[in-house]
Write a protein that holds these residues in place. Structure first.
Motif, PDB file in Angstrom:
ATOM      1  N   GLU A  15      -1.318  -4.101  -3.806  1.00 31.82           N
ATOM      2  CA  GLU A  15      -2.386  -4.510  -2.633  1.00 31.82           C
ATOM      3  C   GLU A  15      -1.912  -5.646  -1.863  1.00 31.82           C
ATOM      4  O   GLU A  15      -2.367  -6.059  -0.951  1.00 31.82           O
ATOM      5  CB  GLU A  15      -3.793  -4.887  -3.468  1.00 31.82           C
ATOM      6  CG  GLU A  15      -4.356  -3.580  -4.201  1.00 31.82           C
ATOM      7  CD  GLU A  15      -5.699  -3.936  -4.698  1.00 31.82           C
ATOM      8  OE1 GLU A  15      -6.273  -4.877  -4.622  1.00 31.82           O
ATOM      9  OE2 GLU A  15      -6.183  -3.300  -5.536  1.00 31.82           O
ATOM     10  N   ALA A  16      -1.076  -6.744  -2.381  1.00 27.96           N
ATOM     11  CA  ALA A  16      -0.555  -7.937  -1.715  1.00 27.96           C
ATOM     12  C   ALA A  16       0.168  -7.547  -0.566  1.00 27.96           C
ATOM     13  O   ALA A  16       0.196  -8.211   0.574  1.00 27.96           O
ATOM     14  CB  ALA A  16       0.306  -8.598  -2.650  1.00 27.96           C
ATOM     15  N   LEU A  17       0.679  -6.172  -0.599  1.00 29.62           N
ATOM     16  CA  LEU A  17       1.470  -5.651   0.737  1.00 29.62           C
ATOM     17  C   LEU A  17       0.607  -5.419   1.884  1.00 29.62           C
ATOM     18  O   LEU A  17       0.732  -5.129   2.832  1.00 29.62           O
ATOM     19  CB  LEU A  17       2.339  -4.650   0.279  1.00 29.62           C
ATOM     20  CG  LEU A  17       3.487  -4.862  -0.756  1.00 29.62           C
ATOM     21  CD1 LEU A  17       4.157  -3.484  -1.157  1.00 29.62           C
ATOM     22  CD2 LEU A  17       4.336  -5.886  -0.225  1.00 29.62           C
ATOM     23  N   ASP A  18      -0.913  -5.191   1.453  1.00 21.85           N
ATOM     24  CA  ASP A  18      -1.659  -4.463   2.389  1.00 21.85           C
ATOM     25  C   ASP A  18      -2.751  -5.498   2.992  1.00 21.85           C
ATOM     26  O   ASP A  18      -3.460  -5.344   4.039  1.00 21.85           O
ATOM     27  CB  ASP A  18      -2.400  -3.491   1.749  1.00 21.85           C
ATOM     28  CG  ASP A  18      -1.713  -2.251   1.587  1.00 21.85           C
ATOM     29  OD1 ASP A  18      -0.628  -1.993   2.216  1.00 21.85           O
ATOM     30  OD2 ASP A  18      -1.841  -1.268   0.892  1.00 21.85           O
ATOM     31  N   ARG A  19      -2.956  -6.530   1.911  1.00 20.26           N
ATOM     32  CA  ARG A  19      -4.150  -7.346   2.243  1.00 20.26           C
ATOM     33  C   ARG A  19      -3.582  -8.770   1.582  1.00 20.26           C
ATOM     34  O   ARG A  19      -2.713  -9.117   0.834  1.00 20.26           O
ATOM     35  CB  ARG A  19      -5.313  -7.167   1.768  1.00 20.26           C
ATOM     36  CG  ARG A  19      -5.405  -6.988   0.217  1.00 20.26           C
ATOM     37  CD  ARG A  19      -6.845  -6.693  -0.226  1.00 20.26           C
ATOM     38  NE  ARG A  19      -6.869  -6.650  -1.459  1.00 20.26           N
ATOM     39  CZ  ARG A  19      -7.225  -7.706  -2.502  1.00 20.26           C
ATOM     40  NH1 ARG A  19      -7.509  -8.697  -1.933  1.00 20.26           N
ATOM     41  NH2 ARG A  19      -7.342  -7.421  -3.729  1.00 20.26           N
ATOM     42  N   LEU A  21      -4.589 -11.954  -0.905  1.00 23.06           N
ATOM     43  CA  LEU A  21      -4.921 -11.941  -2.001  1.00 23.06           C
ATOM     44  C   LEU A  21      -5.831 -13.435  -2.207  1.00 23.06           C
ATOM     45  O   LEU A  21      -5.352 -14.307  -1.499  1.00 23.06           O
ATOM     46  CB  LEU A  21      -3.784 -11.830  -3.274  1.00 23.06           C
ATOM     47  CG  LEU A  21      -3.292 -10.425  -3.333  1.00 23.06           C
ATOM     48  CD1 LEU A  21      -2.346 -10.703  -4.420  1.00 23.06           C
ATOM     49  CD2 LEU A  21      -4.210  -9.390  -3.459  1.00 23.06           C
ATOM     50  N   ASP A  22      -6.893 -13.203  -2.988  1.00 22.43           N
ATOM     51  CA  ASP A  22      -7.423 -14.654  -3.012  1.00 22.43           C
ATOM     52  C   ASP A  22      -6.691 -15.529  -4.038  1.00 22.43           C
ATOM     53  O   ASP A  22      -5.615 -15.015  -4.490  1.00 22.43           O
ATOM     54  CB  ASP A  22      -9.097 -14.612  -3.450  1.00 22.43           C
ATOM     55  CG  ASP A  22      -8.992 -13.836  -4.877  1.00 22.43           C
ATOM     56  OD1 ASP A  22      -8.137 -13.655  -5.575  1.00 22.43           O
ATOM     57  OD2 ASP A  22     -10.440 -13.383  -5.340  1.00 22.43           O
ATOM     58  N   ALA A  23      -6.974 -16.760  -4.093  1.00 22.92           N
ATOM     59  CA  ALA A  23      -6.526 -17.705  -5.144  1.00 22.92           C
ATOM     60  C   ALA A  23      -6.304 -17.511  -6.457  1.00 22.92           C
ATOM     61  O   ALA A  23      -5.036 -17.343  -7.029  1.00 22.92           O
ATOM     62  CB  ALA A  23      -6.767 -19.265  -4.967  1.00 22.92           C
ATOM     63  N   HIS A  24      -7.167 -16.821  -6.918  1.00 24.80           N
ATOM     64  CA  HIS A  24      -7.350 -16.540  -8.422  1.00 24.80           C
ATOM     65  C   HIS A  24      -6.120 -15.190  -8.615  1.00 24.80           C
ATOM     66  O   HIS A  24      -5.336 -15.320  -9.573  1.00 24.80           O
ATOM     67  CB  HIS A  24      -8.770 -15.869  -8.860  1.00 24.80           C
ATOM     68  CG  HIS A  24      -8.730 -15.545 -10.009  1.00 24.80           C
ATOM     69  ND1 HIS A  24      -8.658 -16.098 -11.404  1.00 24.80           N
ATOM     70  CD2 HIS A  24      -9.140 -14.234 -10.627  1.00 24.80           C
ATOM     71  CE1 HIS A  24      -8.747 -15.615 -12.274  1.00 24.80           C
ATOM     72  NE2 HIS A  24      -8.915 -14.415 -12.073  1.00 24.80           N
ATOM     73  N   GLU A  25      -6.269 -14.291  -7.693  1.00 24.89           N
ATOM     74  CA  GLU A  25      -5.099 -13.251  -7.839  1.00 24.89           C
ATOM     75  C   GLU A  25      -3.877 -13.529  -7.616  1.00 24.89           C
ATOM     76  O   GLU A  25      -3.082 -13.078  -8.252  1.00 24.89           O
ATOM     77  CB  GLU A  25      -5.628 -11.977  -6.950  1.00 24.89           C
ATOM     78  CG  GLU A  25      -6.937 -11.322  -7.050  1.00 24.89           C
ATOM     79  CD  GLU A  25      -7.397 -10.700  -6.150  1.00 24.89           C
ATOM     80  OE1 GLU A  25      -8.103  -9.369  -6.280  1.00 24.89           O
ATOM     81  OE2 GLU A  25      -6.960 -11.002  -4.925  1.00 24.89           O
ATOM     82  N   LEU A  29      -0.628 -13.482 -10.352  1.00 29.83           N
ATOM     83  CA  LEU A  29       0.630 -12.814  -9.959  1.00 29.83           C
ATOM     84  C   LEU A  29       1.870 -13.725 -10.387  1.00 29.83           C
ATOM     85  O   LEU A  29       2.677 -13.356 -11.093  1.00 29.83           O
ATOM     86  CB  LEU A  29       0.666 -12.407  -8.524  1.00 29.83           C
ATOM     87  CG  LEU A  29       0.037 -11.030  -8.276  1.00 29.83           C
ATOM     88  CD1 LEU A  29       0.015 -10.766  -6.705  1.00 29.83           C
ATOM     89  CD2 LEU A  29       0.494  -9.951  -8.806  1.00 29.83           C
ATOM     90  N   GLN A  30       1.686 -15.150 -10.021  1.00 35.81           N
ATOM     91  CA  GLN A  30       2.720 -15.970 -10.318  1.00 35.81           C
ATOM     92  C   GLN A  30       2.823 -16.023 -11.686  1.00 35.81           C
ATOM     93  O   GLN A  30       3.820 -15.957 -12.246  1.00 35.81           O
ATOM     94  CB  GLN A  30       2.172 -17.339  -9.509  1.00 35.81           C
ATOM     95  CG  GLN A  30       3.209 -18.307  -9.611  1.00 35.81           C
ATOM     96  CD  GLN A  30       4.582 -17.899  -8.622  1.00 35.81           C
ATOM     97  OE1 GLN A  30       4.528 -17.274  -7.888  1.00 35.81           O
ATOM     98  NE2 GLN A  30       5.706 -18.465  -9.301  1.00 35.81           N
ATOM     99  N   LYS A  31       1.850 -16.223 -12.214  1.00 34.65           N
ATOM    100  CA  LYS A  31       1.951 -16.726 -13.847  1.00 34.65           C
ATOM    101  C   LYS A  31       2.486 -15.350 -14.520  1.00 34.65           C
ATOM    102  O   LYS A  31       3.272 -15.401 -15.334  1.00 34.65           O
ATOM    103  CB  LYS A  31       0.513 -16.922 -14.429  1.00 34.65           C
ATOM    104  CG  LYS A  31       0.568 -17.231 -15.724  1.00 34.65           C
ATOM    105  CD  LYS A  31      -0.975 -17.644 -16.307  1.00 34.65           C
ATOM    106  CE  LYS A  31      -0.780 -18.013 -17.823  1.00 34.65           C
ATOM    107  NZ  LYS A  31      -2.135 -18.151 -18.186  1.00 34.65           N
TER     108      LYS A  31
END
Length: 145
Positions: A15-19, A21-25, A29-31
């Protein structure tokens, strides 16, 4: 380690490729990327594949008159569709016009016939009878003489 976190990571990674992401998402992903080497490899492979596809796009050479041809074909198609739509109405109008002409013809022809008025107030048209040939029967003439 495969589990709920990995499937959520893969879903959010795509989904990160298409839109955006909010801070929580984004924090998730980073963690997860830091803690799971399989998911880190998955995201790297996905990014690499997407970049490869973007780089290999082919530029198509379009004929200079391509737009004109498409517009002309579209106009022809809309004209044909409008003719199909209106043709029953035109045919009906033509038939109605013929009926009006026939009615006017009958009215003008009936004016040529003579009228006779009777004392009772009714009027009648006198139509001349068609003459039929009259045979003269002469008993004195015989055939074959």
């Amino acid at each position: 380690m495969k589990g709920f976190g990995c499937s959520k990571f893969k879903k959010l990674s795509n989904e990160a490729l298409d839109r955006l992401l909010d801070a929580h998402e984004d924090a998730f992903l980073q963690k997860h990327r830091e803690s799971c080497p399989d998911c880190n490899e998955f995201q790297s492979q996905s990014s690499l594949a997407l970049n490869f596809l973007r780089a290999s796009t082919i530029e198509v050479d379009v004929h200079p008159q391509f737009e004109e041809r498409v517009i002309r074909k579209l106009r022809v198609q809309t004209t044909r569709e409008s003719l199909k739509y209106w043709s029953p109405a035109v045919a009906g109008a033509f038939i109605a016009g013929l009926a009006v002409i026939a009615a006017l013809q009958m009215i003008t022809r009936s004016a040529d016939l003579p009228h006779v008025r009777f004392p009772g107030g009714e009027s009648f048209r006198i139509v001349p009878a068609k003459s039929s040939p009259v045979l003269d029967r002469n008993p004195n003439i015989t055939l074959g003489q």
